[in-house]
Design an enzyme around this catalytic site. Structure first.
Site, PDB file in Angstrom:
ATOM      1  N   TYR A  68      41.124  41.349  40.716  1.00 22.78           N
ATOM      2  CA  TYR A  68      41.754  41.102  39.413  1.00 22.78           C
ATOM      3  C   TYR A  68      43.178  41.653  39.423  1.00 22.78           C
ATOM      4  O   TYR A  68      44.128  40.974  39.018  1.00 22.78           O
ATOM      5  CB  TYR A  68      40.915  41.775  38.326  1.00 22.78           C
ATOM      6  CG  TYR A  68      41.481  41.676  36.921  1.00 22.78           C
ATOM      7  CD1 TYR A  68      41.405  40.486  36.203  1.00 22.78           C
ATOM      8  CD2 TYR A  68      42.082  42.782  36.312  1.00 22.78           C
ATOM      9  CE1 TYR A  68      41.916  40.401  34.906  1.00 22.78           C
ATOM     10  CE2 TYR A  68      42.585  42.707  35.022  1.00 22.78           C
ATOM     11  CZ  TYR A  68      42.502  41.511  34.326  1.00 22.78           C
ATOM     12  OH  TYR A  68      43.007  41.424  33.043  1.00 22.78           O
TER      13      TYR A  68
ATOM     14  N   LYS B  15      46.899  39.895  38.867  1.00 24.34           N
ATOM     15  CA  LYS B  15      47.814  40.292  37.788  1.00 24.34           C
ATOM     16  C   LYS B  15      49.135  40.823  38.357  1.00 24.34           C
ATOM     17  O   LYS B  15      50.185  40.639  37.749  1.00 24.34           O
ATOM     18  CB  LYS B  15      47.134  41.311  36.868  1.00 24.34           C
ATOM     19  CG  LYS B  15      45.975  40.722  36.043  1.00 24.34           C
ATOM     20  CD  LYS B  15      46.427  39.600  35.101  1.00 24.34           C
ATOM     21  CE  LYS B  15      45.388  39.268  34.034  1.00 24.34           C
ATOM     22  NZ  LYS B  15      45.811  38.156  33.144  1.00 24.34           N
TER      23      LYS B  15
END
Ligand SMILES: NC(=O)c1ccc[n+]([C@@H]2O[C@H](COP(=O)([O-])OP(=O)(O)OC[C@H]3O[C@@H](n4cnc5c(N)ncnc54)[C@H](OP(=O)(O)O)[C@@H]3O)[C@@H](O)[C@H]2O)c1
Length: 242
Positions: free
Chosen positions: A154, A158
């Site tokens: 994740y 990002k």
């Protein structure tokens, strides 16, 4: 007269959480808000909220990981509106897992949703944004700045989204387009409820950032006079969870 009367906005992830709150706020300011997400029923709930505040919000159910669907979405916007004043990328997915065990398929899905889709949608809508000195908002995360254990996939998507926004800003500022990244801490949304479940924590949404507070901060940045540009916003809950 409302500040965004006549403006067209597109919000991804508009069926819940941060995307829904931003869509409702933009509609309340007078924009026509095109609502994007996969679940049509949830988009209609958002549309009802926008319409209750006097705004217009056509739903456009779309899976942003499908290239043809993204192209079709941009083409529809071109035909129907010929302009795009505000593009908000809020759609996102989260999966946990240490590198030793995290399934590579989880990485692929997060990459396609959190990074590749915003790239492709931005690419296809840039001519419309250029035509009206538009604004692009990337809903990022504190994990886009600092990566802790268990969230490598994740956080990598990002961090990539930060790079995409920074590079884009350097490319399109000269064309009058503004680019804003919003680095969020824990916010009371269905995604954060899921994160709490994965972490085995009790969920107390009232102790977290509220989606409406994110929306009012973002709209205030969007309404900043064009002599200035808000490039990065960092929003944390007052009560920090370690
Ligand atoms: N909540 C937090 O604590 C937090 C913290 C930092 C950053 N963020 C970021 O904030 C953004 C918004 O998340 P949220 O917290 O509001 O979570 P959320 O309520 O789960 O919203 C995410 C939205 O993304 C949409 N989505 C997922 N995959 C999609 C796809 N393939 N195509 C189209 N839409 C898709 C989902 O709708 P469908 O399932 O209907 O497609 C959902 O409405 C995300 O980018 C997230 O990474 C959240």
């Amino acid at each position: 007269m409302k500040p965004l009367d006549g403006a067209v906005a597109l919000v991804t992830g508009a069926g819940s959480g941060v995307g829904r709150a931003i869509a409702v706020a933009l509609g309340g300011l007078g924009a026509t808000v095109v609502l994007v997400g996969r679940d049509a029923a949830r988009l209609h709930e958002t549309a009802d909220e926008v319409e209750a505040s006097g705004g217009q919000a056509p739903s456009r159910p779309t899976d942003l990981t499908h290239d043809e669907a993204v192209r079709g979405l941009a083409e529809d916007l071109r035909r129907k509106y010929r302009q795009l004043d505000i593009l908000v990328h809020s759609a996102g997915l989260f999966a946990r897992g240490e590198i030793a065990v995290a399934p590579i398929t989880d990485f692929d899905t997060q990459y396609r949703t959190n990074l590749r889709a915003p790239f492709l949608l931005t690419q296809h809508t840039l001519p419309l944004l250029e035509a009206c000195r538009g604004q692009i908002v990337f809903i990022n995360s504190s994990a886009g700045i600092t990566a802790g254990p268990g969230i490598s996939q994740y956080a990598a998507t990002k961090h990539g989204l930060k790079a995409l926004a920074d590079s884009l800003r350097a490319e399109v500022n000269s064309k009058g387009i503004r680019v804003l990244s919003v680095y969020l801490g824990r916010t009371a949304t269905p995604m954060q409820e899921y994160v709490h479940r994965l972490e085995g924590r009790e969920y107390h949404p009232q102790q977290l950032i509220q989606p409406n507070d994110v929306a009012s901060t973002v709209t205030s940045a969007l309404l900043t006079p064009y002599t200035a540009e808000v490039t990065d916003l960092y929003i944390r809950p007052m009560r920090k969870i370690t």
